[in-house]
Design an enzyme around this catalytic site. Structure first.
Site, PDB file in Angstrom:
ATOM      1  N   GLU A  40       0.720  -1.166   0.017  1.00 42.53           N
ATOM      2  CA  GLU A  40       0.021   0.011   0.088  1.00 42.53           C
ATOM      3  C   GLU A  40       1.031   1.284  -0.152  1.00 42.53           C
ATOM      4  O   GLU A  40       1.377   1.469   0.770  1.00 42.53           O
ATOM      5  CB  GLU A  40      -0.744  -0.047   1.203  1.00 42.53           C
ATOM      6  N   ARG A  44       0.503  10.202   0.185  1.00 45.05           N
ATOM      7  CA  ARG A  44       0.950  11.359   1.077  1.00 45.05           C
ATOM      8  C   ARG A  44       2.076  12.133   0.753  1.00 45.05           C
ATOM      9  O   ARG A  44       2.491  13.104   1.136  1.00 45.05           O
ATOM     10  CB  ARG A  44       1.447  10.810   2.557  1.00 45.05           C
ATOM     11  N   THR A  68      -4.287   6.058   1.559  1.00 43.76           N
ATOM     12  CA  THR A  68      -4.611   7.528   1.703  1.00 43.76           C
ATOM     13  C   THR A  68      -5.483   7.997   0.541  1.00 43.76           C
ATOM     14  O   THR A  68      -5.572   9.205   0.205  1.00 43.76           O
ATOM     15  CB  THR A  68      -3.474   8.418   2.157  1.00 43.76           C
ATOM     16  N   LYS A 128     -10.848  -1.827   6.475  1.00 46.28           N
ATOM     17  CA  LYS A 128      -9.927  -1.319   7.502  1.00 46.28           C
ATOM     18  C   LYS A 128     -10.321  -0.699   8.840  1.00 46.28           C
ATOM     19  O   LYS A 128     -11.263  -0.056   8.865  1.00 46.28           O
ATOM     20  CB  LYS A 128      -9.072  -0.092   6.463  1.00 46.28           C
TER      21      LYS A 128
HETATM   22  O1  LIG Z   1      -2.883   6.599   5.127  1.00 44.20           O
HETATM   23  C1  LIG Z   1      -3.752   5.894   5.358  1.00 44.20           C
HETATM   24  O2  LIG Z   1      -4.243   5.419   4.224  1.00 44.20           O
HETATM   25  C2  LIG Z   1      -4.221   5.611   6.386  1.00 44.20           C
HETATM   26  O3  LIG Z   1      -5.105   5.334   6.772  1.00 44.20           O
HETATM   27  C3  LIG Z   1      -3.386   5.560   7.784  1.00 44.20           C
HETATM   28  C4  LIG Z   1      -2.110   4.299   7.803  1.00 44.20           C
HETATM   29  O4  LIG Z   1      -2.664   3.125   7.646  1.00 44.20           O
HETATM   30  C5  LIG Z   1      -1.671   4.311   9.132  1.00 44.20           C
HETATM   31  O5  LIG Z   1      -1.232   5.569   9.216  1.00 44.20           O
HETATM   32  C6  LIG Z   1      -0.560   3.412   9.376  1.00 44.20           C
HETATM   33  O6  LIG Z   1      -0.180   3.398  10.909  1.00 44.20           O
HETATM   34  P1  LIG Z   1       1.170   3.299  11.287  1.00 44.20           P
HETATM   35  O7  LIG Z   1       1.541   1.794  10.980  1.00 44.20           O
HETATM   36  O8  LIG Z   1       1.103   3.598  12.668  1.00 44.20           O
HETATM   37  O9  LIG Z   1       2.324   4.254  10.695  1.00 44.20           O
END
Ligand SMILES: O=C(O)C(=O)C[C@H](O)[C@H](O)COP(=O)(O)O
Length: 208
Positions: A40, A44, A68, A128
């Protein structure tokens, strides 16, 4: 493809933030070498779409999706870049309809019972769960299993190699998402062997 098909390869889907396009292909190869084929790449950074294009063109072992995804325009850009699926941090009708029209499988995000019901009403049953740790973690996932026995989740947000097994032990969790597979220092250094090692560790995670 159905988004549930994404769960068959590894128990973890890496959530990737790419700052350098030239890292995309070696990173995808390093993950695939460790057994992690579903990626994925989050929308961003300005490098995300070109990175996805390169992975889709040059790493046949990888199944690349866009993370995202927050608008119909994001969904269109992801499809145009060769993504095979989309992931959204939340649920909107706009994104759901755009993905349906584009024939782009969508893993939409939810964090509450109301959002589960909204996503279900649009035909989604693999969701999710974000932000997993902050939104209620394992107790909330257990509580959601009661009223939603036919819904399964990919929790992401705050999950680590150490905590992933507890999430994967839940019957309504199919796979976990997380960025821990790609530590920023390893990415910056181009330490692809370390990323392959982390991918192998992630693949060794199994339901107890
Ligand atoms: O960007 C996206 O589509 C999201 O929904 C968020 C990510 O899945 C999380 O930010 C991952 O979280 P961490 O593993 O804590 O870094």
């Amino acid at each position: 493809m159905n988004t549930l098909d994404l769960c068959q390869y590894a128990p973890v889907i890496p959530v990737i933030v790419l700052n350098r396009v030239e890292h995309a292909v070696p990173m995808a190869r390093a993950l695939a070498a460790g057994g992690v084929r579903v990626l994925e790449v989050t929308l961003r950074t300005p490098q995300a779409l070109d990175s996805m294009r390169q992975i889709a063109a040059e790493v046949p072992d990888a199944i690349v999706g866009a993370g995202t995804v927050r608008s119909a325009a994001d969904a269109r850009a992801a499809k145009e870049a060769g993504c095979q699926f989309a992931v959204s941090p939340g649920f909107t009708v706009e994104v759901a309809q755009a993905c349906q029209e584009l024939d782009l499988p969508l893993l939409p995000g939810v964090a509450t019972a109301s959002e589960v019901m909204l996503a279900q009403s649009h035909g989604f049953r693999f969701l999710k769960f974000f932000p997993a740790t902050a939104a209620g973690g394992i107790p909330l996932l257990k509580a959601l299993a009661g009223p939603f026995p036919d819904v399964v989740f990919c929790p992401t947000g705050g999950i680590t190699l150490a905590t992933a097994p507890d999430f994967l032990a839940l019957p309504n969790v199919k796979v976990c998402g997380g960025s821990w597979l790609l530590p920023q220092d390893a990415m910056d250094a181009g330490d692809w062997d370390r990323i392959t090692t982390l991918a192998r560790e992630a693949c060794a995670l199994r339901r107890p």
